[in-house]
Design a protein around this motif. Sequence first.
Motif, PDB file in Angstrom:
ATOM      1  N   LEU A  87       0.832  -1.209   0.000  1.00  0.00           N
ATOM      2  CA  LEU A  87       0.000   0.000   0.000  1.00  0.00           C
ATOM      3  C   LEU A  87       0.866   1.257   0.000  1.00  0.00           C
ATOM      4  N   VAL A  88       1.930   1.258   0.794  1.00  0.00           N
ATOM      5  CA  VAL A  88       2.844   2.410   0.810  1.00  0.00           C
ATOM      6  C   VAL A  88       3.378   2.641  -0.601  1.00  0.00           C
ATOM      7  N   ALA A  89       3.827   1.569  -1.249  1.00  0.00           N
ATOM      8  CA  ALA A  89       4.373   1.687  -2.600  1.00  0.00           C
ATOM      9  C   ALA A  89       3.309   2.179  -3.585  1.00  0.00           C
ATOM     10  N   LEU A  90       2.100   1.662  -3.462  1.00  0.00           N
ATOM     11  CA  LEU A  90       1.022   2.075  -4.352  1.00  0.00           C
ATOM     12  C   LEU A  90       0.719   3.560  -4.167  1.00  0.00           C
ATOM     13  N   TYR A  91       0.619   4.001  -2.912  1.00  0.00           N
ATOM     14  CA  TYR A  91       0.353   5.422  -2.653  1.00  0.00           C
ATOM     15  C   TYR A  91       1.476   6.293  -3.199  1.00  0.00           C
ATOM     16  N   ALA A  92       2.710   5.887  -2.941  1.00  0.00           N
ATOM     17  CA  ALA A  92       3.859   6.681  -3.400  1.00  0.00           C
ATOM     18  C   ALA A  92       3.895   6.746  -4.927  1.00  0.00           C
ATOM     19  N   ALA A  93       3.668   5.623  -5.590  1.00  0.00           N
ATOM     20  CA  ALA A  93       3.688   5.591  -7.051  1.00  0.00           C
ATOM     21  C   ALA A  93       2.551   6.402  -7.659  1.00  0.00           C
ATOM     22  N   ARG A  97       1.687  10.946  -1.466  1.00  0.00           N
ATOM     23  CA  ARG A  97       2.737  10.899  -0.459  1.00  0.00           C
ATOM     24  C   ARG A  97       2.188  10.935   0.967  1.00  0.00           C
ATOM     25  N   GLU A  98       1.225  11.789   1.220  1.00  0.00           N
ATOM     26  CA  GLU A  98       0.684  11.908   2.583  1.00  0.00           C
ATOM     27  C   GLU A  98       0.033  10.601   3.031  1.00  0.00           C
ATOM     28  N   GLU A  99      -0.674   9.944   2.125  1.00  0.00           N
ATOM     29  CA  GLU A  99      -1.274   8.650   2.451  1.00  0.00           C
ATOM     30  C   GLU A  99      -0.191   7.594   2.675  1.00  0.00           C
ATOM     31  N   ALA A 100       0.895   7.703   1.925  1.00  0.00           N
ATOM     32  CA  ALA A 100       2.016   6.781   2.118  1.00  0.00           C
ATOM     33  C   ALA A 100       2.613   6.960   3.513  1.00  0.00           C
ATOM     34  N   VAL A 101       2.762   8.196   3.952  1.00  0.00           N
ATOM     35  CA  VAL A 101       3.313   8.472   5.288  1.00  0.00           C
ATOM     36  C   VAL A 101       2.376   7.947   6.371  1.00  0.00           C
ATOM     37  N   VAL A 102       1.081   8.123   6.187  1.00  0.00           N
ATOM     38  CA  VAL A 102       0.109   7.589   7.147  1.00  0.00           C
ATOM     39  C   VAL A 102       0.216   6.066   7.198  1.00  0.00           C
ATOM     40  N   ALA A 103       0.352   5.433   6.040  1.00  0.00           N
ATOM     41  CA  ALA A 103       0.477   3.972   5.989  1.00  0.00           C
ATOM     42  C   ALA A 103       1.756   3.502   6.689  1.00  0.00           C
TER      43      ALA A 103
END
Length: 156
Positions: A87-93, A97-103
């Motif tokens: 999920l972090v990778a999916l958000y970042a890609a 970015r903010e959702e990736a940081v939350v994850a």
Amino acid sequence: LAQGRQRKRALLVRARVAVLKGDLPRALALADEVKALVGEKEVGALIGFHYLRGDVLARMGRLEEAEQELAEEVRLFPRRADARLALVALYAASGRREEAVVAIRQILANVPGPDGPAAAASSLESLGERRAASDLRRQAAKRYPGDPRFRERGRT
């Protein structure tokens, strides 16, 4: 597969091999075969099923479906890191970015033992947050002194 005792697990392994070979349609078909074999209700009890489907769908560019599958894996198995990392990778890609940081914070809060900080530090680094990753590794090294993932770079 012929004996059937561990057929669903064997199909999932074959699907993972298909992913590694780059045969994404085959991997998805094998996952669907598992779902047909065990049924809608029981498929949720299979660790890694939704992660596999999410990974395949993400690689196929079907990001919305991938996110749903990965989120379902996290819901069913909240203490495991693999779907959270995906999920972090999916958000970042996707530029989220903010959702990736939350994850990443959720990884730290939910994945037990040294796997949580190791996964979070790796994810922070992939986002370009080297200082935060280093700080997290340093903190984790105090808590898990024998874990080589938290040794400083350049030291043995």
